[in-house]
Write an enzyme that holds these catalytic residues in place. Structure first.
Site, mmCIF file in Angstrom:
data_model
loop_
_atom_site.group_PDB
_atom_site.id
_atom_site.type_symbol
_atom_site.label_atom_id
_atom_site.label_comp_id
_atom_site.label_asym_id
_atom_site.label_seq_id
_atom_site.Cartn_x
_atom_site.Cartn_y
_atom_site.Cartn_z
ATOM 1 N N ASP A 399 11.391 12.626 -8.138
ATOM 2 C CA ASP A 399 12.010 11.725 -7.312
ATOM 3 C C ASP A 399 12.583 10.690 -8.030
ATOM 4 O O ASP A 399 12.462 10.557 -9.390
ATOM 5 C CB ASP A 399 10.935 11.281 -6.217
ATOM 6 C CG ASP A 399 11.269 10.302 -5.330
ATOM 7 O OD1 ASP A 399 12.236 10.435 -4.753
ATOM 8 O OD2 ASP A 399 10.421 9.196 -5.149
ATOM 9 N N ASP A 594 6.309 9.834 -5.520
ATOM 10 C CA ASP A 594 5.366 8.709 -5.197
ATOM 11 C C ASP A 594 5.448 8.178 -3.632
ATOM 12 O O ASP A 594 4.582 7.564 -3.452
ATOM 13 C CB ASP A 594 5.676 7.396 -6.105
ATOM 14 C CG ASP A 594 6.700 6.721 -5.809
ATOM 15 O OD1 ASP A 594 7.795 7.372 -5.266
ATOM 16 O OD2 ASP A 594 6.801 5.549 -5.760
ATOM 17 N N ASP A 598 7.543 12.491 -0.135
ATOM 18 C CA ASP A 598 7.327 13.458 -1.341
ATOM 19 C C ASP A 598 6.072 14.295 -0.994
ATOM 20 O O ASP A 598 6.169 15.585 -1.731
ATOM 21 C CB ASP A 598 7.141 13.083 -2.444
ATOM 22 C CG ASP A 598 8.337 12.161 -2.956
ATOM 23 O OD1 ASP A 598 9.473 12.654 -3.063
ATOM 24 O OD2 ASP A 598 8.272 11.037 -3.506
#
Length: 698
Positions: A399, A594, A598
């Protein structure tokens, strides 16, 4: 060996269980709260969720369970000094009696029965405890324990007149057991150190006075005082004071962190300088230190594939070799290949060699040591199975916001209209944003650096996700997205060619300039990608909800192979499957993130990695690996440790099997003495344990 096997089984609960009451099953652990920025508009306005950083952690004792050897360990592996001294005295007494007996045996002036009596005394000193243990194991249904095999071999040697051999069998066995116990204990130190990070007492502040109470009795919302040199007992936010914190026990970071009012702190950190008043945000059982320890305990229950294989192997292997030993004792004399005395002696050697303890101890111990080493580096792995999978990383996807970038905006530049200075532009933007709690507003105020006189401001309006306006000294000031200003009739220049977030500013309907903001890459983001590439990771990728230009700019800056932006959570899953199709052989796909969005991707990847310092609760619960301190470069450290662990476990398996098979064949042919059989069992086991300790080396 018996004590070593128990070492791997032992539940050394010297510290209280955290009692957090969480069922961590597949997941477990350190929690935090951090709203992700993915999907944010990066042309200007305020589409970003406000960040609240609440730190939680993970906790528990570390144990490795490995059953199936049947070694029948009833000893506490964690030897206290008195027990260690007693064992050394027993070994010394046995060795002295053996030496005296042998000297008397070769003396022409001493009757033979005296030397025999001394040798039998030596035998009883070193063998009695093991024989008693063997009988106890048989009574409990454990027929094929190692103590039984050793007892049969030793007693058999005495029965065929080889008393010194019988004494030597037990003497070498117990010596090897003692040395292995010491070696195994040293491998537990990295985990044991974690047990000391959580203080059980706290200084509660009430009406300006502090009093010491049990940390578990502190309630969320109460204030505690942490003096210089003390450990932070509970997670919270600093209300007053500034200091430096040593976070090495939790994150592996050797450099102290500066801390001041408004910043979060984690339990287990050491306060190095100033006194801190901290508002408690998490209860005792939910603290960072508590959950770290609990997570490591649950981690040891999730065995790697090689651990499971060794367990199944031992359950089948030991009874088979016992039957084979009986065949070795009987068959050669019947076909005329060997005398009965020699064949029985060979069978005794075969029995001593046969116990698979070197495998059953060293392989689980390898993964146990690997998890401990990783935890010292600030990489929390939730099980040996995940450590084994981590070693096979071939593609790593990330991410963006909060994982590879800081997760907070900073002003990177200003585009001013003619006749407007940078300072004037920032002042106008600061007046418009001063009452907003949005991260972009806070970044602009920080860049301005001055104080805004809110007394002169009127008619403050905020249109969520678009912009703000305020009346200041009779002037209407607007700041926000491009369409927010154009809808108000402000004529704007062409959109600037930048991937940064753009906040346009106007006063009295006239464009005054634009403030550029960006979420900068973390300091070690580029090093993280370089580290993965050095380990042979074939592909690195970024999957983000941010705009494509922003994603492309960040990816180019830190050296990623692939970057895809403007992805919804379901789109990330689709892209993850595309990456999975690029895997070859036994390669595995890792994903690090995080944010709460996700979570599905973390669960879908072969290994999900959560950034533990700022990660969302759901992401951390779903992940298989947690990076404390939010440093992406630690992912490479985790992979390196995992690969070393798997390599050493494989070395132990190959070495132990090869040596045992060779010595077993030699014993069948009558070429191996009983002492050599003891070395093949005790020596190989000890060498495997010592090899395992290499995992803890830098």
């Amino acid at each position: 060996m018996e004590k070593e096997k128990q070492a791997v089984h032992a539940h050394a609960h010297e510290h209280e269980h955290c009692g957090c009451g969480h069922d961590h099953g597949h997941h477990g652990c350190h929690e935090n709260h951090h709203e992700n920025h993915d999907g944010h508009e990066h042309c200007c306005g305020h589409d970003h969720e406000h960040h609240e950083h609440h730190h939680e952690g993970c906790c528990g004792h570390s144990h490795v369970h490995s059953d199936g050897c049947g070694c029948g360990h009833d000893h506490n592996h964690e030897q206290d000094p008195a027990e260690a001294r007693r064992e050394l005295i027993t070994l010394a007494a046995g060795a002295v009696l053996l030496g005296v007996g042998l000297l008397l045996h070769i003396s022409r002036y001493v009757p033979g029965w005296i030397s025999t009596a001394v040798l039998l005394a030596a035998f009883l000193v070193v063998a009695a405890e093991i024989i008693v243990q063997a009988v106890s194991n048989i009574r409990h249904g454990d027929v094929f324990g190692e103590s039984f095999l050793m007892a049969i071999a030793g007693i058999g040697a005495v029965c065929i007149g080889e008393i010194p051999e019988g004494v030597l069998v037990f003497l070498l066995y117990r010596l090897g057991e003692y040395l292995q116990t010491r070696a195994v204990s040293s491998s537990r130190k990295s985990i044991s150190a974690l047990l000391d990070v959580r203080p059980d007492r706290a200084n509660l502040l009430e009406n300006g006075q502090s009093r010491e109470v049990e940390a578990r009795d502190i309630q969320v919302g109460q204030t505690i005082l942490v003096r210089p040199g003390e450990k932070v007992p509970l997670d919270g936010v600093v209300l007053e004071g500034s200091s430096q914190l040593d976070t090495a026990a939790l994150t592996g970071e050797s450099v102290p962190r500066d801390i001041s009012a408004g910043q979060p702190v984690m339990a287990g950190c050491i306060n190095l300088s100033g006194a801190l008043e901290i508002r408690v945000e998490k209860s005792f059982g939910e603290s960072t230190a508590s959950k770290i320890l609990e997570m490591v305990e649950h981690a040891s229950e999730k065995k790697a594939a090689s651990e499971k294989f060794i367990t199944r192997f031992a359950r089948v292997y030991t009874p088979i070799v016992c039957l084979a030993a009986a065949v070795v004792a009987v068959l050669p004399p019947l076909v005329g290949l060997m005398s009965w005395g020699r064949s029985v002696y060979s069978a005794l050697c075969f029995l001593v060699i046969s116990c698979p303890c070197a495998l059953v101890i060293s392989v689980p111990l390898s993964f146990f040591a690997g998890i401990g080493r990783a935890s010292r580096e600030g990489v929390l792995v939730k099980g040996g199975n995940h450590l084994e999978t981590l070693a096979e990383a071939q593609i790593v996807a990330f991410d963006k916001t909060g994982t590879l970038t800081e997760g907070r905006f900073s002003v990177s530049g200003c585009l001013t209209a003619e006749g407007v200075s940078r300072e004037e532009l920032l002042e106008l933007a600061a007046m418009a944003e001063c009452r907003s709690n949005h991260p972009i507003a806070q970044s602009i105020l920080a860049a301005y650096g001055g104080s805004v006189d809110e007394g002169g401001l009127e008619d403050f309006r905020e249109r969520s996700g678009h912009g703000v306006s305020v009346l200041a000294g009779g002037r209407r000031i607007l700041a926000g997205k491009r369409d927010f200003l154009t809808e108000a009739g402000v004529a704007l220049p062409e959109r600037p060619k930048t991937a940064a977030t753009v906040v346009y500013v106007a006063a009295d309907g006239v464009y005054r300039g634009a403030v550029l903001l960006r979420d900068a890459p973390k300091a070690d983001a580029k090093a993280a990608i370089s580290g993965l590439r050095a380990l042979g990771v074939r592909e690195t990728a970024m999957l983000s909800g941010d705009s494509a230009p922003v994603v492309a700019e960040i990816a180019g800056e830190i050296g990623l192979d692939r970057a895809v932006g403007e992805l919804l959570p379901q789109d990330k899953l689709r892209e993850l499957e595309t990456l999975r199709s690029h895997l070859t052989g036994k390669g595995r796909l890792l994903y690090a993130g995080d944010g709460i969005n996700d979570t599905p991707v973390l669960a879908s990847a072969d290994i999900g990695i959560a950034m533990g310092g700022l990660g969302a609760d759901a992401a951390i619960e779903t992940a298989d690996v947690i990076i404390m301190g939010d440093e992406p470069s630690k992912i490479a450290s985790g992979i390196r440790i995992a690969r070393r662990t798997s390599r050493i476990a494989t070395e132990n398996i190959i070495f132990a099997i090869a040596v045992k098979v060779l010595v077993m064949l030699l014993s069948v042919m009558g070429y191996v003495e009983l002492w050599a059989g003891v070395f093949a069992d005790v020596g190989v086991c000890m060498l495997c344990v010592l090899n395992t300790l290499r995992i803890n080396r830098k």
